[in-house]
Scaffold this active site. Structure first.
Site, PDB file in Angstrom:
ATOM      1  N   ARG A 124      -8.728  -0.688   4.349  1.00 27.16           N
ATOM      2  CA  ARG A 124      -7.880   0.363   3.801  1.00 27.16           C
ATOM      3  C   ARG A 124      -6.501  -0.183   3.452  1.00 27.16           C
ATOM      4  O   ARG A 124      -5.829   0.353   2.568  1.00 27.16           O
ATOM      5  CB  ARG A 124      -7.708   1.496   4.830  1.00 27.16           C
ATOM      6  CG  ARG A 124      -8.880   2.434   4.927  1.00 27.16           C
ATOM      7  CD  ARG A 124      -8.477   3.663   5.720  1.00 27.16           C
ATOM      8  NE  ARG A 124      -7.118   4.018   5.401  1.00 27.16           N
ATOM      9  CZ  ARG A 124      -6.149   4.266   6.301  1.00 27.16           C
ATOM     10  NH1 ARG A 124      -6.419   4.238   7.571  1.00 27.16           N
ATOM     11  NH2 ARG A 124      -4.945   4.571   5.911  1.00 27.16           N
ATOM     12  N   LYS A 158       0.833  -1.210   0.000  1.00 29.85           N
ATOM     13  CA  LYS A 158       0.000   0.000   0.000  1.00 29.85           C
ATOM     14  C   LYS A 158       0.866   1.257   0.000  1.00 29.85           C
ATOM     15  O   LYS A 158       0.665   2.155  -0.817  1.00 29.85           O
ATOM     16  CB  LYS A 158      -0.898  -0.007   1.243  1.00 29.85           C
ATOM     17  CG  LYS A 158      -1.574   1.327   1.523  1.00 29.85           C
ATOM     18  CD  LYS A 158      -2.481   1.283   2.740  1.00 29.85           C
ATOM     19  CE  LYS A 158      -1.822   1.525   4.070  1.00 29.85           C
ATOM     20  NZ  LYS A 158      -1.521   2.938   4.389  1.00 29.85           N
ATOM     21  N   ASN A 159       1.809   1.320   0.936  1.00 25.46           N
ATOM     22  CA  ASN A 159       2.546   2.575   1.115  1.00 25.46           C
ATOM     23  C   ASN A 159       3.601   2.828   0.036  1.00 25.46           C
ATOM     24  O   ASN A 159       4.191   3.908  -0.024  1.00 25.46           O
ATOM     25  CB  ASN A 159       3.163   2.645   2.514  1.00 25.46           C
ATOM     26  CG  ASN A 159       2.087   2.831   3.571  1.00 25.46           C
ATOM     27  OD1 ASN A 159       0.938   3.145   3.243  1.00 25.46           O
ATOM     28  ND2 ASN A 159       2.442   2.610   4.824  1.00 25.46           N
ATOM     29  N   ASP A 162       4.481   0.378  12.158  1.00 24.50           N
ATOM     30  CA  ASP A 162       3.328  -0.300  11.564  1.00 24.50           C
ATOM     31  C   ASP A 162       3.236  -1.780  11.968  1.00 24.50           C
ATOM     32  O   ASP A 162       2.267  -2.459  11.624  1.00 24.50           O
ATOM     33  CB  ASP A 162       3.363  -0.196  10.028  1.00 24.50           C
ATOM     34  CG  ASP A 162       3.077   1.228   9.553  1.00 24.50           C
ATOM     35  OD1 ASP A 162       2.573   2.032  10.358  1.00 24.50           O
ATOM     36  OD2 ASP A 162       3.375   1.530   8.377  1.00 24.50           O
ATOM     37  N   CYS A 205      -5.139  12.280  13.129  1.00 27.94           N
ATOM     38  CA  CYS A 205      -5.902  11.042  12.977  1.00 27.94           C
ATOM     39  C   CYS A 205      -5.766  10.255  14.267  1.00 27.94           C
ATOM     40  O   CYS A 205      -5.151  10.715  15.220  1.00 27.94           O
ATOM     41  CB  CYS A 205      -5.457  10.254  11.749  1.00 27.94           C
ATOM     42  SG  CYS A 205      -3.964   9.335  11.982  1.00 27.94           S
ATOM     43  N   ARG A 222       0.073  14.246  13.609  1.00 25.74           N
ATOM     44  CA  ARG A 222       0.588  14.091  12.250  1.00 25.74           C
ATOM     45  C   ARG A 222       0.615  15.392  11.438  1.00 25.74           C
ATOM     46  O   ARG A 222      -0.051  15.514  10.409  1.00 25.74           O
ATOM     47  CB  ARG A 222      -0.191  12.992  11.513  1.00 25.74           C
ATOM     48  CG  ARG A 222      -0.143  11.686  12.261  1.00 25.74           C
ATOM     49  CD  ARG A 222      -0.798  10.568  11.519  1.00 25.74           C
ATOM     50  NE  ARG A 222       0.012  10.056  10.417  1.00 25.74           N
ATOM     51  CZ  ARG A 222      -0.371   9.068   9.632  1.00 25.74           C
ATOM     52  NH1 ARG A 222      -1.539   8.499   9.797  1.00 25.74           N
ATOM     53  NH2 ARG A 222       0.411   8.649   8.655  1.00 25.74           N
TER      54      ARG A 222
HETATM   55  N1  EPU Z   1       6.023  14.566  11.301  1.00 26.81           N
HETATM   56  C1  EPU Z   1       6.120  15.905  11.626  1.00 26.81           C
HETATM   57  N2  EPU Z   1       6.046  16.815  10.611  1.00 26.81           N
HETATM   58  C2  EPU Z   1       5.892  16.466   9.315  1.00 26.81           C
HETATM   59  C3  EPU Z   1       5.806  15.099   8.990  1.00 26.81           C
HETATM   60  C4  EPU Z   1       5.874  14.174  10.005  1.00 26.81           C
HETATM   61  O1  EPU Z   1       6.253  16.257  12.793  1.00 26.81           O
HETATM   62  O2  EPU Z   1       5.825  17.343   8.463  1.00 26.81           O
HETATM   63  C5  EPU Z   1       6.093  13.550  12.361  1.00 26.81           C
HETATM   64  C6  EPU Z   1       4.808  12.723  12.471  1.00 26.81           C
HETATM   65  O3  EPU Z   1       3.825  13.375  13.238  1.00 26.81           O
HETATM   66  C7  EPU Z   1       5.322  11.451  13.115  1.00 26.81           C
HETATM   67  C8  EPU Z   1       6.731  11.308  12.506  1.00 26.81           C
HETATM   68  O4  EPU Z   1       7.069  12.600  12.012  1.00 26.81           O
HETATM   69  O5  EPU Z   1       5.414  11.631  14.489  1.00 26.81           O
HETATM   70  C9  EPU Z   1       6.851  10.323  11.379  1.00 26.81           C
HETATM   71  O6  EPU Z   1       5.792  10.519  10.459  1.00 26.81           O
HETATM   72  P1  EPU Z   1       5.927  10.275   8.892  1.00 26.81           P
HETATM   73  O7  EPU Z   1       5.737  11.560   8.191  1.00 26.81           O
HETATM   74  O8  EPU Z   1       7.161   9.498   8.602  1.00 26.81           O
HETATM   75  O9  EPU Z   1       4.642   9.373   8.612  1.00 26.81           O
HETATM   76  P2  EPU Z   1       3.765   9.433   7.308  1.00 26.81           P
HETATM   77  O10 EPU Z   1       4.629   9.708   6.155  1.00 26.81           O
HETATM   78  O11 EPU Z   1       2.589  10.288   7.529  1.00 26.81           O
HETATM   79  C10 EPU Z   1       4.048   6.915   6.639  1.00 26.81           C
HETATM   80  C11 EPU Z   1       3.130   5.756   6.421  1.00 26.81           C
HETATM   81  C12 EPU Z   1       2.553   5.311   7.754  1.00 26.81           C
HETATM   82  C13 EPU Z   1       3.720   4.902   8.659  1.00 26.81           C
HETATM   83  C14 EPU Z   1       4.694   6.081   8.811  1.00 26.81           C
HETATM   84  C15 EPU Z   1       5.924   5.742   9.619  1.00 26.81           C
HETATM   85  C16 EPU Z   1       2.303   6.172   4.188  1.00 26.81           C
HETATM   86  C17 EPU Z   1       1.168   6.538   3.306  1.00 26.81           C
HETATM   87  N3  EPU Z   1       2.069   6.158   5.505  1.00 26.81           N
HETATM   88  O12 EPU Z   1       3.249   7.946   7.230  1.00 26.81           O
HETATM   89  O13 EPU Z   1       1.744   4.178   7.494  1.00 26.81           O
HETATM   90  O14 EPU Z   1       3.237   4.517   9.924  1.00 26.81           O
HETATM   91  O15 EPU Z   1       5.116   6.537   7.509  1.00 26.81           O
HETATM   92  O16 EPU Z   1       6.605   4.692   9.063  1.00 26.81           O
HETATM   93  O17 EPU Z   1       3.389   5.875   3.709  1.00 26.81           O
HETATM   94  C18 EPU Z   1      -0.030   2.667   7.894  1.00 26.81           C
HETATM   95  O18 EPU Z   1       0.219   2.151   6.792  1.00 26.81           O
HETATM   96  O19 EPU Z   1      -0.816   2.145   8.729  1.00 26.81           O
HETATM   97  C19 EPU Z   1       0.615   3.927   8.236  1.00 26.81           C
HETATM   98  C20 EPU Z   1       0.146   4.736   9.199  1.00 26.81           C
END
Ligand code: EPU
Length: 417
Positions: free
Chosen positions: A396, A22-23, A304, A116, A121
């Site tokens: 999802r 998915k990701n 995850d 969420c 996030r």
């Molecule tokens: N963060 C910030 N500022 C930002 C971006 C992130 O503070 O601008 C923080 C977040 O709040 C969090 C940390 O950085 O505390 C890491 O978040 P990240 O941005 O890496 O997560 P994401 O990109 O939103 C993806 C996956 C998630 C997975 C995380 C961590 C996708 C679509 N989603 O989310 O997947 O948990 O990386 O590996 O790639 C899932 O599949 O169930 C899922 C939640």
């Protein structure tokens, strides 16, 4: 709404084929916006988030065609620069259109995703990086408005190695003028998969999979034909189910390199893990040992997989500590697991688990994808019947999970709501 009903207690045995990730699929499908012409993707999982992505891309004017696990996307028709609240609220990853929209249409209006179930996030690092590439950014009426006549390469340091933030900035930088250096970039396999696709499209990217990526902008990219990598979190969920039910499961098409942290922890817990090229066999042991886990960015233990591994620790011998360092509220499964008889105490971002001899089946529900997966696992090992409600979240991110578990011998069925 549908629910999953499980009669627990059967050891799971057999072989399972993992669906596309998915990701990895989400950013890769969205990267089509960077090209004119038809991109063809195979091994795309049949998931609710993929349906949401197709709707999102069509709403922007892209051509979208599906045939089984193949999806074709043509970014050439893209004419709308707005991703609406209705689309973004269904799927946070919609924010990934921000970079491509600014790169191609010079402007974007994308609804802010908001928090969420698992945490606040924020997307501040996506926005800060895009501003460093020369975009003017404003937040208005719940939307991000970004514009740039020409994006220009720059040095960007990410305070946190954000996964989708890295992906968004990569997609903006590939068409920017000059060189972008992304420091403290995310190293997740999904980031590398996106980089591989962009490179195939003609982008100049070095260092994907390391914390420093160098991207030299090009003037245009061409469409590609690619297959989506297998989902390491789906694979990991089945691996834990083998250890948990004292079963014997072989993942036929895994990427063992993407699962090293989990393989290590499973071995410490007593499971036998045998890796051969793309296959990973997990044989559960009668005695499950307690193992401490701390979630970290890749190659650390994935957040995850935290909820699923916790279920294993719930029935292990002794006491274990699980620390969640990525998201501030990713213990929503704990209260449901406790209703099934688990002994877990939470203090801040730490869960302290004392193993119990058995979990007992119960009706449960979760408000997050991986939490729902953990409740399925708990149901598979619990004594008696469990009902997992709000299957919406599961759909999802897991393709036909109940059919795959049934093929491994589980007494599991979906009841239509
Ligand atoms: N963060 C910030 N500022 C930002 C971006 C992130 O503070 O601008 C923080 C977040 O709040 C969090 C940390 O950085 O505390 C890491 O978040 P990240 O941005 O890496 O997560 P994401 O990109 O939103 C993806 C996956 C998630 C997975 C995380 C961590 C996708 C679509 N989603 O989310 O997947 O948990 O990386 O590996 O790639 C899932 O599949 O169930 C899922 C939640």
């Amino acid at each position: 709404m549908d629910k999953i009903v499980i009669q627990g207690g059967r050891p799971l045995k057999g072989e399972v084929r993992i669906s596309g990730a998915k990701n990895a699929a989400l950013p890769i499908l969205i990267s089509s916006l960077l090209t004119d012409g038809w991109n063809t993707y195979s091994n795309v999982p049949d998931l609710r988030d993929i349906q949401s992505t197709k709707l999102l891309l069509s709403s922007l004017g892209a051509g979208v065609e599906s045939d089984g696990d193949r999806i074709k996307i043509n970014g050439g028709g893209m004419c709308n620069h707005e991703a609406s609240y209705d689309l973004v609220r269904k799927m946070r990853a919609s924010i990934l259109v921000l970079g491509p929209l600014v790169a191609r249409l010079k402007k974007a209006r994308v609804s802010l995703p908001g928090g969420c179930a698992i945490g606040a996030r924020p997307i501040n690092l996506h926005l800060k990086g895009l501003a460093q590439l020369g975009a003017a950014i404003e937040l208005k009426h719940g939307y991000v408005e970004a514009s740039a006549d020409h994006l220009k390469g720059n040095e960007i340091y990410l305070d946190i190695p954000t996964v989708t933030g890295t992906e968004n900035l990569m997609m903006a930088a590939v068409l920017a003028k000059g060189v972008t250096v992304l420091r403290n970039a995310a190293r997740e396999p999904e980031v590398v998969a996106l980089a591989d696709v962009l490179i195939k499209m003609g982008a100049k990217i070095e260092g994907a999979g390391t914390s420093v990526m160098t991207i030299e902008g090009v003037s245009s990219l061409k469409p590609v034909s690619v297959s989506i990598i297998p989902d390491r979190i789906e694979a990991g969920t089945f691996m834990v189910s083998a250890a948990l039910t004292r079963g014997d499961i072989t993942i036929l098409n895994g990427e063992p390199d993407h699962l090293e942290a989990l393989i290590h922890k499973l071995r410490l817990s007593g499971a036998q893990v045998t890796v051969e090229d793309k296959s990973i066999r997990v044989q559960g042991s009668n005695e499950i040992a307690s193992v401490d886990v701390k979630t970290l960015p890749y190659p650390g233990f994935p957040t995850d997989m935290q909820a699923q591994f916790m279920v294993l620790m719930c029935v292990a011998r002794g006491f274990s500590v699980i620390s969640e360092t990525i998201f501030e509220n990713r213990f929503i499964h704990v209260s449901e697991l406790k209703r099934m008889g688990a002994d877990i105490k939470i203090s801040g971002n730490t869960a302290m688990i004392t193993g119990v001899p058995a979990l007992s089946g119960a009706p449960v529900m979760a408000t997050d994808l991986r939490a729902s997966a953990s409740l399925i696992l708990a149901g598979l090992v619990a004594v008696g019947t469990s009902e997992i409600n709000r299957v919406y979240h599961l759909d999802r991110g897991y393709e036909s999970i109940e059919k795959k578990f049934a093929n491994l011998g589980a007494a599991i069925k979906r009841v239509k709501g």
